[in-house]
Design a protein around this motif. Structure first.
Motif, short mmCIF file in Angstrom:
data_model
loop_
_atom_site.label_atom_id
_atom_site.label_comp_id
_atom_site.label_asym_id
_atom_site.label_seq_id
_atom_site.Cartn_x
_atom_site.Cartn_y
_atom_site.Cartn_z
N LEU A 198 0.85 -1.20 0.00
CA LEU A 198 0.00 0.00 0.00
C LEU A 198 0.88 1.24 0.00
O LEU A 198 2.00 1.21 0.49
CB LEU A 198 -0.89 0.01 1.23
CG LEU A 198 -1.98 -1.04 1.30
CD1 LEU A 198 -2.72 -0.92 2.63
CD2 LEU A 198 -2.95 -0.91 0.15
N PRO A 199 0.37 2.34 -0.55
CA PRO A 199 1.16 3.56 -0.50
C PRO A 199 1.31 4.04 0.94
O PRO A 199 0.42 3.85 1.77
CB PRO A 199 0.34 4.56 -1.33
CG PRO A 199 -1.03 4.01 -1.35
CD PRO A 199 -0.90 2.52 -1.24
N ALA A 200 2.43 4.65 1.23
CA ALA A 200 2.69 5.15 2.58
C ALA A 200 1.74 6.30 2.90
O ALA A 200 1.30 7.02 2.00
CB ALA A 200 4.13 5.63 2.68
N PRO A 201 1.40 6.48 4.16
CA PRO A 201 0.54 7.61 4.50
C PRO A 201 1.26 8.91 4.25
O PRO A 201 2.49 8.96 4.29
CB PRO A 201 0.27 7.40 6.00
CG PRO A 201 1.37 6.54 6.48
CD PRO A 201 1.78 5.70 5.32
N PRO A 202 0.53 9.97 3.98
CA PRO A 202 1.19 11.25 3.68
C PRO A 202 1.98 11.75 4.88
O PRO A 202 1.58 11.57 6.02
CB PRO A 202 0.03 12.18 3.34
CG PRO A 202 -1.18 11.55 3.93
CD PRO A 202 -0.91 10.07 3.94
N GLU A 203 3.11 12.38 4.58
CA GLU A 203 3.96 12.93 5.64
C GLU A 203 3.27 14.11 6.32
O GLU A 203 3.25 14.21 7.52
CB GLU A 203 5.30 13.39 5.04
CG GLU A 203 6.18 12.27 4.56
CD GLU A 203 6.73 11.43 5.70
OE1 GLU A 203 7.05 12.00 6.77
OE2 GLU A 203 6.83 10.21 5.53
N ILE A 204 2.74 15.01 5.51
CA ILE A 204 2.08 16.20 6.05
C ILE A 204 0.64 16.20 5.56
O ILE A 204 0.39 16.09 4.36
CB ILE A 204 2.78 17.49 5.56
CG1 ILE A 204 4.23 17.51 6.06
CG2 ILE A 204 2.01 18.71 6.02
CD1 ILE A 204 5.04 18.64 5.49
N VAL A 205 -0.28 16.28 6.49
CA VAL A 205 -1.69 16.33 6.13
C VAL A 205 -2.15 17.77 6.26
O VAL A 205 -2.11 18.34 7.35
CB VAL A 205 -2.53 15.40 7.02
CG1 VAL A 205 -3.99 15.47 6.64
CG2 VAL A 205 -2.03 13.98 6.94
#
Length: 154
Positions: free
Chosen positions: A61-68
């Protein structure tokens, strides 16, 4: 009247008609029958089978975003369109966490199975060794007895 023609043929299926043929909804059964017919049409043609799907893992799965940017909950000033964005991101995160948890469980089960396998193997070897010693002891005793009785009679 119009030109003579068979009455049972619908107007759209008549080859003399200029009207487009009506397309009917295809049932799953007829679709499958068409696929089988196309396969039997050219039996020498190689079949192309789809690749087996790989199970999902947390690393796939794609990594979660660094900055939301613009973090909002399911309500609290979010517009009607933001709710779906929130739900989608939450669903992705829960899926990622679930896959990570499954991976941990799978690794733990694999370790337990390996330990159990090693323990069983060790017990089997111990039992085999014990039986081997007993057999050797019996053979040696038999050999000594045969040597003693053979010497007296012969």
């Amino acid at each position: 009247m119009s030109e003579p023609g068979p009455e049972s043929i619908p107007t759209s299926a008549d080859p003399r008609s200029r009207r487009p043929v009506k397309r009917r909804a295809v049932s799953p059964r007829s679709e499958h029958a068409n696929q089988v017919d196309s396969l039997f049409r050219d039996p020498n043609k190689a079949l192309k089978l789809p690749d087996a799907s790989k199970p999902k893992t947390a690393s796939s799965l794609p990594a979660p975003p660094e900055i939301v940017a613009n973090v909002q909950g399911s309500s609290a000033g979010a517009g009607s369109g933001e709710f779906h964005v929130y739900k989608a991101s939450r669903r992705r995160e829960y899926e990622r966490l679930r896959l990570m948890q499954d991976e941990v469980h799978r690794e733990k089960a694999e370790d337990e199975w390996q330990k159990k396998r090693e323990e069983t193997k060790r017990k089997d070897e111990e039992k085999t060794e014990k039986n081997r010693k007993r057999r050797d002891k019996r053979k040696a005793a038999k050999k000594n007895n045969a040597g003693k009785t053979g010497g007296l009679m012969g």
